[in-house]
Design a protein around this motif. Structure first.
Motif, PDB file in Angstrom:
ATOM      1  N   ALA A  98       0.832  -1.199   0.000  1.00 44.14           N
ATOM      2  CA  ALA A  98       0.000   0.000   0.000  1.00 44.14           C
ATOM      3  C   ALA A  98       0.873   1.258   0.000  1.00 44.14           C
ATOM      4  O   ALA A  98       0.577   2.237  -0.681  1.00 44.14           O
ATOM      5  N   LYS A  99       1.981   1.177   0.746  1.00 44.15           N
ATOM      6  CA  LYS A  99       2.873   2.339   0.818  1.00 44.15           C
ATOM      7  C   LYS A  99       3.634   2.563  -0.482  1.00 44.15           C
ATOM      8  O   LYS A  99       4.103   3.663  -0.751  1.00 44.15           O
ATOM      9  N   SER A 100       3.796   1.509  -1.263  1.00 47.23           N
ATOM     10  CA  SER A 100       4.563   1.665  -2.506  1.00 47.23           C
ATOM     11  C   SER A 100       3.662   2.110  -3.670  1.00 47.23           C
ATOM     12  O   SER A 100       4.151   2.341  -4.771  1.00 47.23           O
ATOM     13  N   ASN A 101       2.358   2.205  -3.421  1.00 44.73           N
ATOM     14  CA  ASN A 101       1.395   2.588  -4.464  1.00 44.73           C
ATOM     15  C   ASN A 101       1.457   1.687  -5.695  1.00 44.73           C
ATOM     16  O   ASN A 101       1.147   2.118  -6.795  1.00 44.73           O
ATOM     17  N   ALA A 102       1.891   0.451  -5.495  1.00 39.64           N
ATOM     18  CA  ALA A 102       1.953  -0.466  -6.632  1.00 39.64           C
ATOM     19  C   ALA A 102       0.571  -1.046  -6.882  1.00 39.64           C
ATOM     20  O   ALA A 102      -0.086  -1.506  -5.947  1.00 39.64           O
ATOM     21  N   THR A 103       0.115  -0.984  -8.108  1.00 37.40           N
ATOM     22  CA  THR A 103      -1.168  -1.608  -8.425  1.00 37.40           C
ATOM     23  C   THR A 103      -0.886  -2.948  -9.092  1.00 37.40           C
ATOM     24  O   THR A 103      -0.810  -3.033 -10.313  1.00 37.40           O
ATOM     25  N   ILE A 104      -0.699  -3.936  -8.271  1.00 35.27           N
ATOM     26  CA  ILE A 104      -0.448  -5.270  -8.803  1.00 35.27           C
ATOM     27  C   ILE A 104      -1.493  -6.224  -8.248  1.00 35.27           C
ATOM     28  O   ILE A 104      -2.145  -5.940  -7.246  1.00 35.27           O
ATOM     29  N   PHE A 105      -1.665  -7.351  -8.925  1.00 37.91           N
ATOM     30  CA  PHE A 105      -2.627  -8.352  -8.476  1.00 37.91           C
ATOM     31  C   PHE A 105      -2.096  -9.036  -7.222  1.00 37.91           C
ATOM     32  O   PHE A 105      -0.922  -9.394  -7.156  1.00 37.91           O
ATOM     33  N   LYS A 106      -2.990  -9.189  -6.225  1.00 40.30           N
ATOM     34  CA  LYS A 106      -2.555  -9.771  -4.952  1.00 40.30           C
ATOM     35  C   LYS A 106      -3.478 -10.911  -4.552  1.00 40.30           C
ATOM     36  O   LYS A 106      -4.690 -10.814  -4.733  1.00 40.30           O
ATOM     37  N   LYS A 107      -2.899 -11.926  -4.000  1.00 41.52           N
ATOM     38  CA  LYS A 107      -3.726 -13.021  -3.509  1.00 41.52           C
ATOM     39  C   LYS A 107      -3.080 -13.682  -2.303  1.00 41.52           C
ATOM     40  O   LYS A 107      -1.864 -13.833  -2.241  1.00 41.52           O
ATOM     41  N   ASN A 108      -3.923 -14.056  -1.368  1.00 37.82           N
ATOM     42  CA  ASN A 108      -3.468 -14.684  -0.130  1.00 37.82           C
ATOM     43  C   ASN A 108      -3.908 -16.150  -0.123  1.00 37.82           C
ATOM     44  O   ASN A 108      -5.103 -16.443  -0.203  1.00 37.82           O
ATOM     45  N   PHE A 109      -2.946 -17.044  -0.087  1.00 34.38           N
ATOM     46  CA  PHE A 109      -3.241 -18.478  -0.088  1.00 34.38           C
ATOM     47  C   PHE A 109      -3.079 -19.018   1.329  1.00 34.38           C
ATOM     48  O   PHE A 109      -1.973 -19.038   1.873  1.00 34.38           O
ATOM     49  N   ILE A 110      -4.194 -19.448   1.920  1.00 32.53           N
ATOM     50  CA  ILE A 110      -4.173 -19.967   3.289  1.00 32.53           C
ATOM     51  C   ILE A 110      -4.168 -21.491   3.235  1.00 32.53           C
ATOM     52  O   ILE A 110      -5.053 -22.092   2.610  1.00 32.53           O
ATOM     53  N   GLY A 111      -3.193 -22.118   3.884  1.00 32.07           N
ATOM     54  CA  GLY A 111      -3.183 -23.586   3.870  1.00 32.07           C
ATOM     55  C   GLY A 111      -2.046 -24.133   4.705  1.00 32.07           C
ATOM     56  O   GLY A 111      -1.366 -23.391   5.428  1.00 32.07           O
ATOM     57  N   GLY A 112      -1.836 -25.438   4.579  1.00 33.31           N
ATOM     58  CA  GLY A 112      -0.783 -26.083   5.366  1.00 33.31           C
ATOM     59  C   GLY A 112      -1.069 -26.026   6.854  1.00 33.31           C
ATOM     60  O   GLY A 112      -0.159 -26.142   7.676  1.00 33.31           O
ATOM     61  N   LEU A 113      -2.342 -25.847   7.211  1.00 31.92           N
ATOM     62  CA  LEU A 113      -2.680 -25.708   8.632  1.00 31.92           C
ATOM     63  C   LEU A 113      -2.677 -27.082   9.312  1.00 31.92           C
ATOM     64  O   LEU A 113      -3.078 -28.079   8.721  1.00 31.92           O
ATOM     65  N   GLY A 114      -2.234 -27.103  10.558  1.00 33.19           N
ATOM     66  CA  GLY A 114      -2.254 -28.348  11.337  1.00 33.19           C
ATOM     67  C   GLY A 114      -1.514 -29.477  10.649  1.00 33.19           C
ATOM     68  O   GLY A 114      -1.874 -30.640  10.778  1.00 33.19           O
ATOM     69  N   GLY A 115      -0.449 -29.129   9.901  1.00 35.86           N
ATOM     70  CA  GLY A 115       0.413 -30.149   9.320  1.00 35.86           C
ATOM     71  C   GLY A 115       0.012 -30.641   7.953  1.00 35.86           C
ATOM     72  O   GLY A 115       0.664 -31.536   7.404  1.00 35.86           O
ATOM     73  N   ARG A 116      -1.049 -30.079   7.343  1.00 38.68           N
ATOM     74  CA  ARG A 116      -1.441 -30.581   6.024  1.00 38.68           C
ATOM     75  C   ARG A 116      -0.344 -30.277   5.005  1.00 38.68           C
ATOM     76  O   ARG A 116       0.206 -29.184   4.960  1.00 38.68           O
ATOM     77  N   ASP A 117      -0.061 -31.297   4.181  1.00 37.00           N
ATOM     78  CA  ASP A 117       0.980 -31.168   3.169  1.00 37.00           C
ATOM     79  C   ASP A 117       0.597 -30.099   2.142  1.00 37.00           C
ATOM     80  O   ASP A 117      -0.574 -29.963   1.787  1.00 37.00           O
ATOM     81  N   ILE A 118       1.565 -29.336   1.687  1.00 39.85           N
ATOM     82  CA  ILE A 118       1.356 -28.422   0.557  1.00 39.85           C
ATOM     83  C   ILE A 118       2.078 -29.038  -0.627  1.00 39.85           C
ATOM     84  O   ILE A 118       3.297 -29.208  -0.601  1.00 39.85           O
ATOM     85  N   THR A 119       1.311 -29.402  -1.663  1.00 37.18           N
ATOM     86  CA  THR A 119       1.891 -30.173  -2.767  1.00 37.18           C
ATOM     87  C   THR A 119       2.431 -29.256  -3.857  1.00 37.18           C
ATOM     88  O   THR A 119       2.060 -28.079  -3.955  1.00 37.18           O
ATOM     89  N   LYS A 120       3.258 -29.843  -4.709  1.00 34.76           N
ATOM     90  CA  LYS A 120       3.804 -29.080  -5.836  1.00 34.76           C
ATOM     91  C   LYS A 120       2.686 -28.677  -6.794  1.00 34.76           C
ATOM     92  O   LYS A 120       2.716 -27.587  -7.357  1.00 34.76           O
ATOM     93  N   ALA A 121       1.675 -29.543  -6.942  1.00 34.62           N
ATOM     94  CA  ALA A 121       0.559 -29.222  -7.838  1.00 34.62           C
ATOM     95  C   ALA A 121      -0.194 -27.991  -7.325  1.00 34.62           C
ATOM     96  O   ALA A 121      -0.607 -27.118  -8.111  1.00 34.62           O
TER      97      ALA A 121
END
Lengths: 396, 185
Positions: free
Chosen positions: A341-364
């Protein structure tokens, strides 16, 4: 340089890093998946390999309190914990940072109850960003060992005098065995001189622990803590540089940019997931996709400058959070987004929530994240939070 | 990268075997390796998994093993329908059995059987099959040399266990090499 590589776990690597740093006092309470670290240290003290006092305490709250007491009289101190143990320490954590005791703590990142889970995510330490501790996250066992040594040098620096937490992902790092170079004690001694604090309490120079303040002076204490944390950035960078020159391993300070120079889509990582993302990013690069990685190493102090600079070079950014702040978004994302926000960059942003409680995060799954980011570039700047690999249907 | 999955029961030494292989590769062959147990609590007698990843370059991939090249089964009572999950079509199963033909589920895979229980019982006097299965895997896969495998035992095991376990590795290696030659002929 003589090499001395052995095949050990992340927990054991952390213990060796602590041993080489020659702490005077270790006070810790065992908790999975940190236990092996303190067991090894206790064995090292028992065998005489490490000349330290190992204090058996009845809880994490006492462990950190004991470390503070020892630190106040000029001892180099270590403690270690995880998850519920970290949360049990929380009251003492603010005492340690407010008292400016440069204690080093290893935290094995583990989920917090309920539901009770011994498996890994980063909700324990990320809930403590405001506790006044420096927080670094490592990617592999070697970095764990090396950061224990660096942590003392950073925390004990006269301009910093702030406790430091070294975070290792539970099981993925703590219980995985790999080749780790054990540096010579002579080299570590040269890099890390004995602890000397201007605040040492003694019979000749008595001081007050756990002091109180009035409205008249409290803000100034907090201002100084905040300034010390910002001053730590330069100390971190210098320490890293010196370490790289002496030991031949460089972790790039506050962040590591990987394949970011001409990247369009960048994934922000914290901790061990970086490794798997490297593999996917390399595969996608080989297929002509312009992707990169921003490995955040320090969450406090925060690498705001680096993120702002990066934001002008790229078109999309995704943040993988093994964490969720209920009612808002992942905490790493909140921090990254504030810098954006401070850099005034208008780029696409996304937050990926996962790997909770030990769940594997796969390459796919990681590949899909990159593709989401690349596809999002034309949609310009909107922010979404997504739980990936969610195994229930939702109405969202 | 080669990925190995070890099936055993808590107390049979599956995780030790996964680490011995990692030590042989990393310390005695200048390769890179990761070894880790199935994460979580451990109970004696309960089914447990362990994993080894081996490569010529540094291994960054920390995700779970879902494309096994080799599956080592230290206790044949663990062969259930789910055992073929997470393996490559080309995977090789190395099983502790005197009667491997009876496992229909493994028909489409290459299977190498070794009487690890018999070898362990004879040399060690106890049915601890991890090092016999280790020797068999080394013979079948060539992932590390026999010499590196022996060195890993010298490096890692208690001195009272070293000689017998080296004998076990050598015997299992020899028997598997022999049976492989017969298959190839």
């Amino acid at each position: 340089m003589k090499t001395n590589k052995i095949f050990i776990s992340g927990d054991e690597a952390a213990a060796h890093g602590v041993r080489l740093s020659r702490p005077h006092v270790i006070a810790a309470y065992p908790i999975t998946p940190q236990t092996i670290t303190v067991e090894r240290l206790s064995e090292m003290v028992e065998s005489g390999e490490l000349d330290a006092d190992y204090m058996h305490v009845e809880s994490e709250h006492s462990a950190l309190s004991a470390a503070m007491g020892a630190s106040s009289v000029g001892a180099r101190t270590f403690t270690a914990t995880s998850s519920q143990g970290l949360l049990y320490m929380v009251e003492a954590m603010h005492y340690a940072s407010g008292g400016r005791y440069p204690i080093v703590m290893m935290n094995a990142n583990r989920s917090v109850a309920l539901p009770w889970s011994i498996y890994g995510d980063q909700r324990d330490s990320l809930s403590q960003l405001d506790s006044g501790w420096i927080q670094v996250y490592v990617e592999d066992a070697q970095e764990a060992l090396d950061m224990m040594i660096q942590a003392y040098k950073i925390a004990e620096h006269a301009k910093v005098l702030t406790p430091m937490m070294v975070n290792l992902d539970g099981f993925i790092l703590t219980h995985t065995y790999e080749m780790v170079e054990i540096p010579d004690q002579d080299m570590v001694d040269k890099f890390l001189p004995p602890f000397e604090t201007p605040n040492k309490m003694s019979f000749e120079n008595p001081k007050n622990m756990a002091f109180s303040s009035q409205p008249d002076d409290n803000t100034e204490f907090k201002y100084q803590q905040n300034k010390a944390m910002f001053d730590a950035i330069e100390v971190i960078e210098n320490t890293e540089k010196e370490f790289g020159e002496q030991f031949g391993r460089n972790y790039h300070g506050m962040v590591e940019e990987y394949m970011c120079d001409d990247a369009e889509a960048v994934l922000v990582t914290l901790g061990s997931i970086t490794g798997t993302v490297r593999v996917v990013a390399e595969q996608l690069r080989a297929r002509g996709l312009k992707v990169g990685i921003l490995k955040i190493r320090y969450m406090r102090p925060f690498p705001e400058k680096e993120i702002m600079e990066l934001s002008h070079k790229i078109k999309a950014i995704g943040v993988i959070d093994k964490d969720i702040s209920f009612g808002y978004e992942g905490t790493v994302f909140t921090n990254v987004n504030s810098a954006l926000a401070k850099s005034n960059a208008t780029i696409f942003k996304k937050n990926f929530i996962g790997g909770l409680g030990g769940r594997d995060i796969t390459k796919a799954e990681i590949e899909k994240m990159y593709k989401d980011l690349l596809a999002g570039i034309s949609t310009n700047g909107q922010k979404t939070v997504e739980f990936f690999n969610l195994k229930v249907e939702t109405n969202d | 990268m080669k990925e190995i999955r070890w099936h055993g029961r808590g107390g049979q030494g599956g995780f030790t075997a996964s680490r011995l292989l990692g030590i042989a590769a990393g310390m005695f062959q200048d390769k890179h390796a990761l070894a880790f147990p199935s994460f979580g609590p451990e109970r004696r007698g309960a089914p447990v998994l362990a994993f080894t990843k081996i490569d010529d370059k540094k291994i960054h991939d920390r995700s779970e093993v879902i494309t096994c090249d080799y599956v080592v089964v230290m206790d044949e009572t663990l062969i259930t329908p789910t055992i073929i999950k997470g393996v490559k079509d080309s995977a090789v199963f190395i099983i502790n059995s005197e009667n491997p033909q009876r496992y229909e589920i493994l028909k489409s895979y290459k299977v190498v059987a070794v009487d690890a229980s018999g070898i362990a019982q004879e040399i060690l006097g106890r049915p601890i099959t991890n090092t016999a299965m280790y020797g068999a895997l080394v013979a079948v896969s060539g992932l590390v040399s026999l010499e590196a495998a022996v060195n890993s035992i010298r490096h890692e095991m208690k001195s009272s266990l070293i000689d017998k376990n080296i004998e076990i590795v050598n015997r299992a290696f020899e028997e598997c090499s022999k049976s492989l030659t017969q298959v190839n002929n």
